[in-house]
Design a protein around this motif. Structure first.
Motif, PDB file in Angstrom:
ATOM      1  N   GLY A 384      36.862  -8.446  20.220  1.00  0.00           N
ATOM      2  CA  GLY A 384      35.458  -8.126  20.009  1.00  0.00           C
ATOM      3  C   GLY A 384      34.720  -9.259  19.314  1.00  0.00           C
ATOM      4  N   VAL A 385      35.390  -9.888  18.346  1.00  0.00           N
ATOM      5  CA  VAL A 385      34.788 -11.020  17.637  1.00  0.00           C
ATOM      6  C   VAL A 385      34.630 -12.214  18.570  1.00  0.00           C
ATOM      7  N   THR A 386      35.668 -12.520  19.341  1.00  0.00           N
ATOM      8  CA  THR A 386      35.579 -13.668  20.248  1.00  0.00           C
ATOM      9  C   THR A 386      34.534 -13.434  21.343  1.00  0.00           C
ATOM     10  N   LEU A 387      34.386 -12.186  21.764  1.00  0.00           N
ATOM     11  CA  LEU A 387      33.357 -11.870  22.767  1.00  0.00           C
ATOM     12  C   LEU A 387      31.959 -12.083  22.195  1.00  0.00           C
ATOM     13  N   ALA A 388      31.738 -11.630  20.963  1.00  0.00           N
ATOM     14  CA  ALA A 388      30.441 -11.854  20.315  1.00  0.00           C
ATOM     15  C   ALA A 388      30.189 -13.343  20.104  1.00  0.00           C
ATOM     16  N   PHE A 389      31.235 -14.095  19.796  1.00  0.00           N
ATOM     17  CA  PHE A 389      31.122 -15.550  19.622  1.00  0.00           C
ATOM     18  C   PHE A 389      30.689 -16.214  20.928  1.00  0.00           C
ATOM     19  N   ALA A 390      31.259 -15.781  22.035  1.00  0.00           N
ATOM     20  CA  ALA A 390      30.875 -16.326  23.335  1.00  0.00           C
ATOM     21  C   ALA A 390      29.444 -15.944  23.695  1.00  0.00           C
ATOM     22  N   ILE A 391      29.057 -14.711  23.398  1.00  0.00           N
ATOM     23  CA  ILE A 391      27.690 -14.262  23.680  1.00  0.00           C
ATOM     24  C   ILE A 391      26.679 -15.097  22.901  1.00  0.00           C
ATOM     25  N   ALA A 392      27.013 -15.421  21.653  1.00  0.00           N
ATOM     26  CA  ALA A 392      26.110 -16.259  20.849  1.00  0.00           C
ATOM     27  C   ALA A 392      25.909 -17.619  21.492  1.00  0.00           C
ATOM     28  N   GLN A 393      26.968 -18.184  22.031  1.00  0.00           N
ATOM     29  CA  GLN A 393      26.848 -19.485  22.694  1.00  0.00           C
ATOM     30  C   GLN A 393      25.972 -19.389  23.945  1.00  0.00           C
ATOM     31  N   ILE A 394      26.138 -18.307  24.702  1.00  0.00           N
ATOM     32  CA  ILE A 394      25.327 -18.127  25.907  1.00  0.00           C
ATOM     33  C   ILE A 394      23.861 -17.931  25.548  1.00  0.00           C
ATOM     34  N   PHE A 395      23.599 -17.132  24.518  1.00  0.00           N
ATOM     35  CA  PHE A 395      22.223 -16.962  24.041  1.00  0.00           C
ATOM     36  C   PHE A 395      21.614 -18.305  23.649  1.00  0.00           C
ATOM     37  N   LEU A 396      22.419 -19.134  22.991  1.00  0.00           N
ATOM     38  CA  LEU A 396      21.915 -20.409  22.493  1.00  0.00           C
ATOM     39  C   LEU A 396      21.555 -21.349  23.636  1.00  0.00           C
ATOM     40  N   VAL A 397      22.451 -21.490  24.598  1.00  0.00           N
ATOM     41  CA  VAL A 397      22.178 -22.437  25.684  1.00  0.00           C
ATOM     42  C   VAL A 397      21.018 -21.960  26.547  1.00  0.00           C
ATOM     43  N   THR A 398      20.920 -20.672  26.825  1.00  0.00           N
ATOM     44  CA  THR A 398      19.788 -20.168  27.606  1.00  0.00           C
ATOM     45  C   THR A 398      18.476 -20.314  26.836  1.00  0.00           C
ATOM     46  N   ASP A 399      18.525 -20.152  25.529  1.00  0.00           N
ATOM     47  CA  ASP A 399      17.325 -20.309  24.713  1.00  0.00           C
ATOM     48  C   ASP A 399      16.834 -21.750  24.743  1.00  0.00           C
ATOM     49  N   ILE A 400      17.751 -22.706  24.659  1.00  0.00           N
ATOM     50  CA  ILE A 400      17.380 -24.122  24.696  1.00  0.00           C
ATOM     51  C   ILE A 400      16.795 -24.495  26.063  1.00  0.00           C
ATOM     52  N   LEU A 401      17.420 -24.010  27.120  1.00  0.00           N
ATOM     53  CA  LEU A 401      16.924 -24.323  28.463  1.00  0.00           C
ATOM     54  C   LEU A 401      15.546 -23.706  28.694  1.00  0.00           C
ATOM     55  N   PHE A 402      15.364 -22.480  28.243  1.00  0.00           N
ATOM     56  CA  PHE A 402      14.064 -21.825  28.395  1.00  0.00           C
ATOM     57  C   PHE A 402      13.006 -22.525  27.548  1.00  0.00           C
ATOM     58  N   ALA A 403      13.387 -22.968  26.347  1.00  0.00           N
ATOM     59  CA  ALA A 403      12.454 -23.704  25.496  1.00  0.00           C
ATOM     60  C   ALA A 403      12.001 -24.996  26.167  1.00  0.00           C
ATOM     61  N   TYR A 404      12.915 -25.659  26.870  1.00  0.00           N
ATOM     62  CA  TYR A 404      12.547 -26.874  27.602  1.00  0.00           C
ATOM     63  C   TYR A 404      11.486 -26.583  28.654  1.00  0.00           C
ATOM     64  N   LEU A 405      11.664 -25.489  29.401  1.00  0.00           N
ATOM     65  CA  LEU A 405      10.696 -25.125  30.433  1.00  0.00           C
ATOM     66  C   LEU A 405       9.348 -24.752  29.821  1.00  0.00           C
ATOM     67  N   LYS A 406       9.372 -24.034  28.707  1.00  0.00           N
ATOM     68  CA  LYS A 406       8.110 -23.645  28.052  1.00  0.00           C
ATOM     69  C   LYS A 406       7.361 -24.869  27.550  1.00  0.00           C
ATOM     70  N   ARG A 407       8.084 -25.834  26.995  1.00  0.00           N
ATOM     71  CA  ARG A 407       7.423 -27.033  26.497  1.00  0.00           C
ATOM     72  C   ARG A 407       6.820 -27.836  27.652  1.00  0.00           C
ATOM     73  N   GLU A 408       7.553 -27.958  28.747  1.00  0.00           N
ATOM     74  CA  GLU A 408       7.024 -28.674  29.906  1.00  0.00           C
ATOM     75  C   GLU A 408       5.764 -27.994  30.437  1.00  0.00           C
ATOM     76  N   PHE A 409       5.761 -26.673  30.436  1.00  0.00           N
ATOM     77  CA  PHE A 409       4.587 -25.936  30.900  1.00  0.00           C
ATOM     78  C   PHE A 409       3.403 -26.182  29.970  1.00  0.00           C
ATOM     79  N   CYS A 410       3.649 -26.145  28.652  1.00  0.00           N
ATOM     80  CA  CYS A 410       2.571 -26.335  27.686  1.00  0.00           C
ATOM     81  C   CYS A 410       2.007 -27.751  27.746  1.00  0.00           C
ATOM     82  N   LEU A 411       2.869 -28.752  28.010  1.00  0.00           N
ATOM     83  CA  LEU A 411       2.385 -30.125  28.092  1.00  0.00           C
ATOM     84  C   LEU A 411       1.448 -30.320  29.280  1.00  0.00           C
TER      85      LEU A 411
END
Length: 429
Positions: A384-411
């Motif tokens: 359960g702990v390792t699964l939550a650890f993996a989910i955190a990593q997935i949340f992080l990478v998707t958040d960074i990628l989405f942030a890149y798209l939002k910044r490009e749109f705003c520019l």
């Protein structure tokens, strides 16, 4: 602004020339001192024996036994002991026996070397962002100035990257635990550095070493050709060193088929422990496709304009879905995050991800002790702990990628998020 002029401008900026060199050296000295103290302390064996740090793929104990068997003329690949490639075994033997470097000092040198490479990686990447920003200003919206990178961003990011590596507990434990991931991370950092500086030969050689261990069209074809040539050469050298190709099953077959279900921070071990054997081949293929090529093509198409961000995202996914991950894999990618300091204002999951990382990092060793030593828990708790650890990593990478798209749109569109006069909703697809 042309690239040559912008590079000269960046290098000649006063704050760039005299930026706290003493502070940077002190930072590296403190990071090295922490590692040195822990490596020669009684905590080294405790850290080195933890499954979050040591796996069947990166255990130095296995490497030591393999080197000993080789010295006695015994093929270490005949059993199920060694899972390192013959080329990397040659590297280890050269460092520890031919050069007679103490094992602990060897790990320390390579780890600090990785930190130095990461500093130059971040510096070069920030320079490329500066050039891109200067060349694309005319395409940006008039009210997008606040979204542009400023001087402190270019100067601070390399220092933050080096600090994120030197003082990251994951990386400290990775070095102190004598995990061979230290060497893998060094060659991975060398690949990223040579890639950003445009060196085809060095980047392909270092990437080939990473592969062995665990931008015009012509330039792309040359890069692929050199990489294949280096890989074939290393394969031939490995065959000669091991007197046959028995190592293929023990190294790459071991990674792909996942025969050792020793618990780790990954997702494979628990799933295949609970699975019926007649479904194993099907799900092995499904898991390995998910870990390798499933995300590569769509991400490459979507983020082709930023190869470094694309590489970082792929490394994140590999650290989540690889067969035998360790903290050193995760810590290396986390150290690259300050390179994307310009995206932090657009991220939404930072606090949540940070909390999950802290909680899972603390709970992992506790639940392992309760399960294995106290018999008051079971595998479900630890997984359960390792699964939550993996989910955190997935949340992080998707958040960074989405942030890149939002910044490009705003520019390009400015603060007012409207299309054809209607409120726009930005969606990651």
């Amino acid at each position: 602004m042309p690239a040559e002029k912008s590079e000269k401008y960046v290098e000649n900026r006063p704050e760039q020339r005299c930026y706290k060199t003493g502070t940077i050296l002190l930072m590296y000295t403190v990071g090295a001192s922490i590692r040195y103290w822990l490596i020669f302390s009684r905590y080294q064996s405790i850290i080195g024996n933890h499954i979050e740090v040591s796996t069947p793929l990166n255990s130095w104990k296995r490497v030591s036994e393999g080197l000993y068997l080789q010295s006695k003329g015994i093929n270490p690949y005949e059993g199920d002991l060694l899972h390192e490639a013959p080329v990397t075994m040659l590297l280890y033997r050269t460092l520890t026996q031919s050069l007679k470097l103490p094992v602990e000092i060897t790990f320390l040198i390579f780890d600090i070397g990785t930190a130095v490479l990461l500093y130059f990686i971040a510096r070069r990447y920030m320079f490329q962002l500066f050039v891109q920003q200067e060349e694309s200003k005319e395409e940006y919206s008039e009210d997008s100035k606040e979204f542009l990178l400023a001087g402190p961003d270019f100067l601070n990011s390399p220092v933050f990257v080096a600090a994120a590596f030197l003082f990251n507990p994951y990386m400290v434990f990775n070095c102190v635990g004598l995990s061979t991931t230290v060497f893998h991370n060094f060659f991975l950092a060398l690949f990223l550095c040579s890639m950003l500086y445009g060196s085809i030969l060095l980047s392909t050689v270092s990437l080939a070493f990473c592969t062995m261990m665990s931008l015009s069209k012509i330039r792309a074809f040359v890069t692929v050709g050199v990489f294949i040539l280096v890989m074939v050469s290393l394969k031939y050298i490995s065959t000669v060193l091991s007197n046959g190709d028995a190592f293929i099953k023990n190294v790459y077959g071991f990674i792909l088929t996942v025969p050792d279900l020793q618990p780790n921070i990954g997702l494979f071990w628990y799933f295949f422990t609970e699975m019926f054997d007649h479904f194993r081949d099907l799900f092995i293929c499904s898991f390995q496709i998910n870990a390798t090529i499933l995300y590569l093509i769509p991400l490459s198409i979507k983020f082709r304009n930023d190869p470094f961000l694309l590489t970082t995202a792929v490394l994140f996914l590999i650290s989540v879905f690889k067969s035998y991950p360790c903290l050193g894999d995760v810590g290396f990618v986390l150290s690259l995050l300050p390179c994307f300091i310009h995206l932090f204002n657009y991220s939404q999951q930072g606090f949540l991800v940070g909390v999950i990382f802290l909680i899972t990092t603390a709970l992992g060793p506790i639940l392992w002790h309760l399960w294995i030593y106290s018999n008051s828990a079971n595998a479900n708790f630890y997984f359960g702990v390792t699964l939550a650890f993996a989910i955190a990593q997935i949340f992080l990478v998707t958040d960074i990628l989405f942030a890149y798209l939002k910044r490009e749109f705003c520019l390009k569109n400015g603060k007012d998020r409207k299309i054809d006069g209607k409120d726009a909703l930005l969606i990651l697809e």
